[in-house]
Design an enzyme around this catalytic site. Structure first.
Site, short mmCIF file in Angstrom:
data_model
loop_
_atom_site.label_atom_id
_atom_site.label_comp_id
_atom_site.label_asym_id
_atom_site.label_seq_id
_atom_site.Cartn_x
_atom_site.Cartn_y
_atom_site.Cartn_z
N HIS A 131 0.84 -1.20 0.00
CA HIS A 131 0.00 0.00 0.00
C HIS A 131 0.87 1.25 0.00
O HIS A 131 2.03 1.19 0.41
CB HIS A 131 -0.80 0.10 1.31
CG HIS A 131 -1.65 -1.06 1.66
ND1 HIS A 131 -3.01 -1.06 1.50
CD2 HIS A 131 -1.32 -2.27 2.21
CE1 HIS A 131 -3.51 -2.22 1.94
NE2 HIS A 131 -2.51 -2.97 2.37
N TYR A 132 0.27 2.38 -0.37
CA TYR A 132 0.83 3.65 0.11
C TYR A 132 -0.09 4.20 1.18
O TYR A 132 -1.28 3.87 1.22
CB TYR A 132 1.11 4.65 -1.01
CG TYR A 132 -0.05 5.21 -1.80
CD1 TYR A 132 -1.21 5.71 -1.19
CD2 TYR A 132 0.03 5.32 -3.19
CE1 TYR A 132 -2.24 6.27 -1.94
CE2 TYR A 132 -0.99 5.87 -3.95
CZ TYR A 132 -2.13 6.35 -3.30
OH TYR A 132 -3.13 6.88 -4.05
N THR A 133 0.49 5.08 2.04
CA THR A 133 -0.31 5.62 3.15
C THR A 133 -1.31 6.66 2.67
O THR A 133 -2.36 6.82 3.29
CB THR A 133 0.61 6.26 4.20
OG1 THR A 133 1.45 7.23 3.54
CG2 THR A 133 1.47 5.22 4.89
N GLU B 213 2.56 -0.80 4.61
CA GLU B 213 2.21 0.56 4.21
C GLU B 213 3.50 1.31 3.90
O GLU B 213 4.43 1.34 4.72
CB GLU B 213 1.46 1.28 5.35
CG GLU B 213 0.02 0.83 5.53
CD GLU B 213 -0.96 1.43 4.50
OE1 GLU B 213 -0.51 2.27 3.67
OE2 GLU B 213 -2.14 1.05 4.54
N HIS C 148 -2.73 -2.99 -3.27
CA HIS C 148 -4.10 -2.82 -2.77
C HIS C 148 -5.08 -2.63 -3.93
O HIS C 148 -6.21 -3.14 -3.90
CB HIS C 148 -4.15 -1.62 -1.81
CG HIS C 148 -5.30 -1.64 -0.87
ND1 HIS C 148 -5.58 -0.60 -0.02
CD2 HIS C 148 -6.27 -2.58 -0.65
CE1 HIS C 148 -6.68 -0.91 0.69
NE2 HIS C 148 -7.10 -2.09 0.32
N ASP D 173 -3.84 2.50 -4.64
CA ASP D 173 -2.47 2.37 -4.14
C ASP D 173 -1.90 0.96 -4.38
O ASP D 173 -2.67 0.01 -4.48
CB ASP D 173 -2.43 2.72 -2.64
CG ASP D 173 -3.29 1.82 -1.75
OD1 ASP D 173 -4.48 1.65 -2.04
OD2 ASP D 173 -2.75 1.29 -0.76
ZN LIG Z 1 -4.10 0.62 0.74
#
Ligand SMILES: [Zn+2]
Length: 254
Positions: free
Chosen positions: A24-26, A89, A136, A146
């Site tokens: 993911h990215y935050t 993340e 994600h 993301d």
């Molecule tokens: Zn995510």
């Protein structure tokens, strides 16, 4: 590899064996705010790890516990992916916090280096097939963007983390692409190939909203300069290649 402990209260017990890795990215302005949110009981979100812009690795949840990062999602027919995965993340504002010129904020090299080292260690520790290393947006294409089309998936794959197809020569692809609204056997074939890769998509024979979202998710990952939701010829050729890689791996595992 140095790991900084930052325990989150947001976890429970796994209901299935661990066999996936989700990146993911935050999507937040700073890594501090993301870490704070994932450690806030009221937020009800977490991940096993967060990697900040400097490449520092924080562990929030033990790997044998179920962290709360995937939400409603599906891959290779499986649901409750929180129960099956380790979630990482990566601190990056992504589409939520664009650069002043409207672009996506780059992932610094030291951050990507740390992500790769962490992923390699996880893949060594656990039996996670390459087909189950996902973003994600792969597992929730209608809801999530993301880690984004600026995430260097090819570098990860070069380091043994996730699938990457051989390049397709654009001059070698022939015929027509497919656009939203199209119907017929070519659309069915596209949907079947996306299913083989792992995407949650039905063979409806119609290029519907779900198909558009899944094609866009595929492009964010494997055709990053062309994120349109339209199955142009290059995208279709790449979908075939990734599906073939996934199918061959599935046979090898049987
Ligand atoms: Zn995510």
């Amino acid at each position: 590899m140095q790991i900084i402990q930052a325990p989150s209260p947001n976890f429970n017990d796994r209901r299935f064996p661990l066999d996936m890795l989700v990146l993911h990215y935050t999507g937040m302005g700073t890594s501090e705010s993301a870490l704070k949110r994932m450690c806030d009981e009221d937020a009800q979100v977490s991940a096993h790890y967060m990697v900040d812009e400097y490449g520092r690795i924080f562990q929030l949840v033990a790997e044998d516990k179920r962290a709360w990062h995937a939400g409603v999602s599906v891959w290779q027919g499986d649901e409750d992916l929180n129960s099956r995965s380790i979630g990482i993340e990566i601190a990056n504002g992504g589409h939520n916090v664009p650069t002043p010129d409207g672009g996506l904020p780059p992932y610094p090299p030291q951050q990507i280096e740390a992500v790769i080292t962490l992923c390699q260690a996880i893949l060594e520790r656990h039996d996670i097939p390459q087909t189950r290393v996902v973003g994600h947006s792969d597992i929730a294409p209608d809801r999530k963007d993301d880690p984004g089309e600026h995430f260097p998936w090819q570098l990860l794959s070069d380091a043994g983390v996730g699938l990457w197809p051989d390049a397709v020569d654009p001059a070698s692809v022939e015929g027509e692409g497919l656009s939203p609204g199209a119907t017929g056997p070519m659309v069915s074939r596209l949907q079947q190939s996306l299913t083989i890769i792992g995407y949650g998509i039905d063979d409806t024979g119609t290029y519907d909203d779900r198909t558009e979202a899944v094609v866009r998710a595929f492009q964010r990952r494997w055709n990053q300069r062309h994120v349109t939701g339209e199955a142009d010829l290059l995208t279709m050729a790449l979908i075939d290649r990734v599906a073939l890689l996934a199918a061959n791996l599935a046979i090898a595992f049987e």
